[in-house]
Design an enzyme around this catalytic site. Sequence first.
Site, PDB file in Angstrom:
ATOM      1  N   ARG A 147     -37.233  23.394  -6.399  1.00  0.00           N
ATOM      2  CA  ARG A 147     -38.436  23.692  -5.537  1.00  0.00           C
ATOM      3  C   ARG A 147     -37.844  23.230  -4.063  1.00  0.00           C
ATOM      4  O   ARG A 147     -38.767  23.587  -3.340  1.00  0.00           O
ATOM      5  CB  ARG A 147     -39.591  23.476  -6.058  1.00  0.00           C
ATOM      6  CG  ARG A 147     -40.289  24.491  -6.913  1.00  0.00           C
ATOM      7  CD  ARG A 147     -41.475  24.003  -7.649  1.00  0.00           C
ATOM      8  NE  ARG A 147     -41.395  22.654  -8.377  1.00  0.00           N
ATOM      9  CZ  ARG A 147     -42.454  22.141  -8.836  1.00  0.00           C
ATOM     10  NH1 ARG A 147     -43.662  22.614  -8.346  1.00  0.00           N
ATOM     11  NH2 ARG A 147     -42.274  21.004  -9.703  1.00  0.00           N
ATOM     12  N   TYR A 189     -21.360   3.783  34.485  1.00  0.00           N
ATOM     13  CA  TYR A 189     -20.703   3.732  33.294  1.00  0.00           C
ATOM     14  C   TYR A 189     -19.708   2.576  33.180  1.00  0.00           C
ATOM     15  O   TYR A 189     -18.919   2.346  33.872  1.00  0.00           O
ATOM     16  CB  TYR A 189     -20.084   4.965  32.947  1.00  0.00           C
ATOM     17  CG  TYR A 189     -19.199   4.767  31.548  1.00  0.00           C
ATOM     18  CD1 TYR A 189     -19.977   4.607  30.307  1.00  0.00           C
ATOM     19  CD2 TYR A 189     -17.822   5.103  31.558  1.00  0.00           C
ATOM     20  CE1 TYR A 189     -19.035   4.258  29.101  1.00  0.00           C
ATOM     21  CE2 TYR A 189     -17.198   4.815  30.532  1.00  0.00           C
ATOM     22  CZ  TYR A 189     -17.717   4.469  29.342  1.00  0.00           C
ATOM     23  OH  TYR A 189     -16.797   4.427  28.056  1.00  0.00           O
TER      24      TYR A 189
END
Length: 460
Positions: A15, A377
Site C-alpha cells: 500500500r 567564492y
Amino acid sequence: MKTTSVILAAGQGIRMRSSLPKVLHPILGQPMLWYAVEASRAVTQTPPVVVVGHDAERVREALGDGAQFVLQEQQLGTGHAVQQADSILRGKTDYVLVTYGDMPLVTAETLKRLVDAQLAHDGPISVLTAVADDPRGFGRIVRDTDGSVLAIVEEIQTTPEQFAIRELNTGVFCFSADWLWDALNRIELSPATPKAGLRPGAQSEGEYYLTDLVEIAVSEGKSVQAIQVADTSEMIGINTRVHLAEAAVMMQQRINQEWMLAGVTIQDPKSAFIEPGATIGRDTVIAPNTHLRGETKIGEACILGPNTIIQDSQMGDRCEVLSSVVEYAVIEDDVDVGPFGHLRKGAHLASGVHMGNFGEVKNSYLGPGTKMGHFSYLGDTTTGADVNIGAGTITCNYDGVNKQPTEIGDDVFIGSDTLLVAPLKIGKGSRTGAGAVVTKDVKDKTLVVGMPARAIGKVE
Ligand code: UD1
Ligand code: CA
C-alpha cells in the site's frame, strides 16, 4: 538474563505503492526501520535480529552492522517470521522481544516496561496492548471474566462481541525463549484472509499467526500477561504514505519537545526539522524553516534560520546562520553566516569569521576574524587571521583538470573583484587592488594591481 529482539520487516508494504521497501521509507532522515532497531538496542544492549524478505539485500545494506539478519523467503505470517530466528537464537538468549519494522514510534521506555514485566512474570508471554476507540483492524485481546488473557483474535475472525472489544494487540511481545521456540512449531495454519492475498509470498491456504501462541499457552495452563501502553500514538503502524506523514509529524514533535525541554527555543515547531543525530546547546534559537540534518552538533546561544539547512556539521557557541546552507562544515565560536551563504564540504570557519551575502566556501579554512562580506567564492584555500576578502573575490582553483590550492597570509586585504589564480600564495599583510588578476605568488606586505597583477609598492 539476556534479551534479544526480533524485528519483523519482511513485508513489501504494497500500500505504499513504492519501489522502495516500506521499512526503508525515511522519517527525519532515517529509514523507519532504524527507529525500531534503535529502540530495541537501547533495551537489549545487543543488535536485534531483523527478519527480512522483500528486497532483503537493500534492507540489509541500509542497516549495516547495526543488526543481524535472517531471511524469510515466503511470508507465511508473523508466527512463521519469528520462527526464522530460531536457528540463530535458540539457546543464546533467555527472552525474545518481538517488534515490527513499520512501528517507528514505539519507545525504548515502553519496550523496557514490557521486558521488565516479563522478567517478573511466571508465564511465557507478556503482550503490549492498547485501549483505543479506533481499532484500526488490530487483533482483539480476549479476557476471561476474572480478567486473565485468554486469546488474541484477528479482527476478521472476531464474533460480534469480540469485534466490540477495545483492548488491542499492538503486536509487540516479550517471550520466554525456552518456551517460545517449541511453541512456534505448534501454531496451526490459519485460513487465508483477503489481506494475506496482498503479500507476494503468501500461500493461498493461509498463514501462521504469532498471536495463536496466546491460546497455546493458555491451553497448557500457563499465564499470559497484558501490559497496556500509556500513549496509544506509539502503536501507530505505517501502511500508507498517509500514515508515514502522520508518523513523521509525531516523531518531529517528540524530538522538538525534547530539545525545548533541554533549553532550546524553537519558534515554530511545525517548521523545525531536527533529525535524531543532531544535538543542540542551551539558549540556541531555531527560527522557522530550519533543518538540522545528519550528525550535526550545535553549540549554545546560536541563532539558526529562518530558512537554513545544516547537514553533518559542527558549530560552536554564539553563531548566527541566516537563510544559508551548511554541509559537512566546521564553524567555531562567534561566527555569522548569511543571508544566502553556502558552506560546502570541508569548509572550516575559525572563531569570529564573518561571511555575508552570497558567499561560497568549499574545502577551505578561514582564519580567526576573517571577513568575507559579499558574493565571493573560496575553494581549496587557507587564510590566516584577520584577512579581508573584498566583494566579488574568486579563487580560480580549477584548471580544468586539477584543483589547486590558494594560501593567504594574516592581515591580507584582497580588493574587490580580485581573481586569485591558483596555485597561489599571498604573503602576510599584502593588498590587491580592485579588479586584480593575481597569477603569481605575492611576497609579504606587497601591493599588487592590474591584469596580470604586478607589484607597485610596499604596504606599510
Ligand atoms: C498483526 C497482528 C495483529 C496486530 C497487528 C498490529 C498477527 C497475526 N496479527 O496484524 O494482531 O493487531 O499486527 O499491527 O500477528 N511480517 C513478516 N512476515 C510475514 C508476515 C508479516 O515479516 O510473513 C511483518 C510485516 O512486514 C509487518 C509485521 O510483520 O512489519 C506485521 O505484519 P502485518 O501483516 O502487518 O500484520 P497485521 O495483519 O497488521
Ligand atoms: Ca500491520
